[in-house]
Every structure is written in C-alpha cells, then in structure tokens.
Design an enzyme around this catalytic site. Structure first.
Site, PDB file in Angstrom:
ATOM      1  N   GLY A  38      -6.649  13.578  16.991  1.00  0.00           N
ATOM      2  CA  GLY A  38      -6.775  13.145  18.374  1.00  0.00           C
ATOM      3  C   GLY A  38      -5.518  12.556  18.951  1.00  0.00           C
ATOM      4  O   GLY A  38      -4.459  12.550  18.327  1.00  0.00           O
ATOM      5  N   ASP A  94      -6.401   1.149   3.633  1.00  0.00           N
ATOM      6  CA  ASP A  94      -5.180   1.879   4.009  1.00  0.00           C
ATOM      7  C   ASP A  94      -4.227   0.946   4.753  1.00  0.00           C
ATOM      8  O   ASP A  94      -3.712   1.264   5.819  1.00  0.00           O
ATOM      9  CB  ASP A  94      -5.513   3.105   4.850  1.00  0.00           C
TER      10      ASP A  94
END
Length: 266
Positions: free
Chosen positions: A21, A134
């Site tokens: 995106g 992450d």
C-alpha cells in the site's frame, strides 16, 4: 467507501510506500487537522499470513490507543479492495534516516532521548500482552514536534493469548532479530528488548553489533551472539551504557532484562 473517506478526509501527496500500500498525507475536512492515510490494496495480499497481518494491525493499534509514543489509529474505512487507516502523521525523518544521515554516532545524551521513549513504548505493549516483533529504526517514527512514535504492528502478536506466554514463527529483520527467533524455538516478548538493544548499540557505535556480508552471514552472527565493544569505537561510551547493552543483548533469555527492567535503568 472511498467516497465516504473523501467526505471526511482530503488526501494530498504520497509520503510513503510499502509492499501492499501507500501512505498519504491527509487532513480532516471538518477540523482541518493533519493525519496520514495508510491505504492497503487487499488484492495484493497473496497468502493467509499477509491477510492475518492486515486484520491484526488495526485491532492491536486500538488496544494500544492513548500511548503518546505509539502511532494512534483514528478511523478505519474498508471495502472489498482496500483498507484505509487514518493514523498519526509522522512527517519528520524516521530513525533509520536520522542514523543514515549522521555519518558519526549519537552521544549518550542524544541516544537516550530516542531510547527512553522507545523502551517506554515497548514496555507499554508488553504490559498489555503484545509483542511488536519487528522493532527496527524504520519503524521508529517522529511527528512534526519531534515526538517518537513506534509504528508498523503488522508482525505483532498477542503473547498473552497463549497460556505459556510464548510465540513462534520467524519474523523480523536481519541485524535486529533475536537469536531465539532464528533458532526456530518458541520465544517470549523479550525479542523486542533484544531488537531495542541492537538499535541502542548502532546509535552509540555507528555499526550493528552482529553483521555479515549477506543476510545468511548476518543470521549466523546473530545466532553466535558474540557481543564485542571495540575500544576505538566505544572509548567514550560509559561503563553503564555497555553494561545495559550486555544485559539486553544477552543470548540467555532468562538473564536478559525485561522492558520494564530496562525502563527502570534508562
């Protein structure tokens, strides 16, 4: 749904792009306040893991709402093809850019001004039973006032949902991923503490603690976890900072500090 989105928010220029995106700058047509719109093309999601990440991130951001050092989600718009998330606008250079642009290293005071809100946000996540999984400089953002905002919870996991409080699956990024993740064992939320320790080391040293010429060599170095403090690089770093790094970048998870323990020391 796009029409409803456009009624509420005016999208302007693109400010970021990922695998699935685009992130746009936008502003509320009612208040005029500025935000970011993260628009994800669901047609690009090729497997179940990607779809799970898409469904998970808005839910997790709602749970983490209210923390000043975590990107806030304000509205969601969804149709068959797209998911649009209205989130905090973070239009200052992210930590990756700040590290890359410096050539030199951060002083301990400068590093602390980044590290303290980062570890505070991680501690908050862990208290609510969520591991980010992450943590890396690209996901450490800053708004126009310079406030740190931890972002991108697509790989996050509710470890509190598991009776043992453990997780599995190899997620994360070379340089920053903890050795227990790479080894294929179950692991706990202290993987985030390891990643934050790598970031602190990089800010103080200008180089990562474990690296190789390829992702494979980097992973091997992480698995060895042979932490060193080269004298020429760490000559001006305090013993307290090096001690904190040893306790965060500790291969023995039972001896590695928790985020709360790090927070109490920083």
């Amino acid at each position: 749904m796009k029409e409803v989105l456009n009624d509420d928010y005016q999208l302007t220029e693109e400010i970021g792009r990922g695998r699935f995106g685009v992130v746009y700058r936008c502003y509320s047509t009612v208040s005029g306040d500025s935000f970011a719109c993260k628009s994800i093309d669901k047609r690009l999601l090729s497997d179940n893991t990607d779809r799970e990440c898409l469904e998970k991130e808005p839910k997790i951001l709602h749970i983490l709402g209210g923390n000043p050092n975590i990107v806030q989600i304000h509205r969601i718009y969804e149709d068959d093809d797209y998911l649009h998330m209205i989130i905090d606008l973070c239009d200052s250079p992210d930590l990756f850019e700040r590290i890359s642009n410096r050539a030199g290293v951060f002083s301990e005071t400068e590093a602390a001004s980044v590290f303290s809100p980062l570890i505070s946000s991680i501690s908050y996540c862990h208290r609510l039973g969520i591991a980010h999984r992450d943590i890396k400089p690209d996901n450490v953002l800053f708004d126009s006032r310079g406030n740190l905002k931890l972002a991108d919870f697509g790989s996050a996991e509710w470890f509190a949902m598991n009776e043992r409080g453990t997780m599995s699956g190899i997620v994360g990024t070379p340089y920053y991923v903890a050795p227990e993740v790479l080894s294929g064992r179950e692991y706990n939320e202290k993987v985030d503490v390891w990643s934050a320790g790598v970031i602190l080391y990089i800010m103080l040293a200008g180089v990562p603690p474990f690296y190789g010429d390829s992702p494979e060599e980097t992973f091997e170095a992480v698995l060895r976890a042979n932490l060193r403090f080269p004298t020429r690089i760490f000559r001006s770093v305090s013993p307290e900072a090096k001690d904190l790094l040893r306790k965060m970048l500790c291969k023995d998870v039972s001896r590695r500090l928790s985020a709360d323990q790090v927070l109490s020391k920083s």
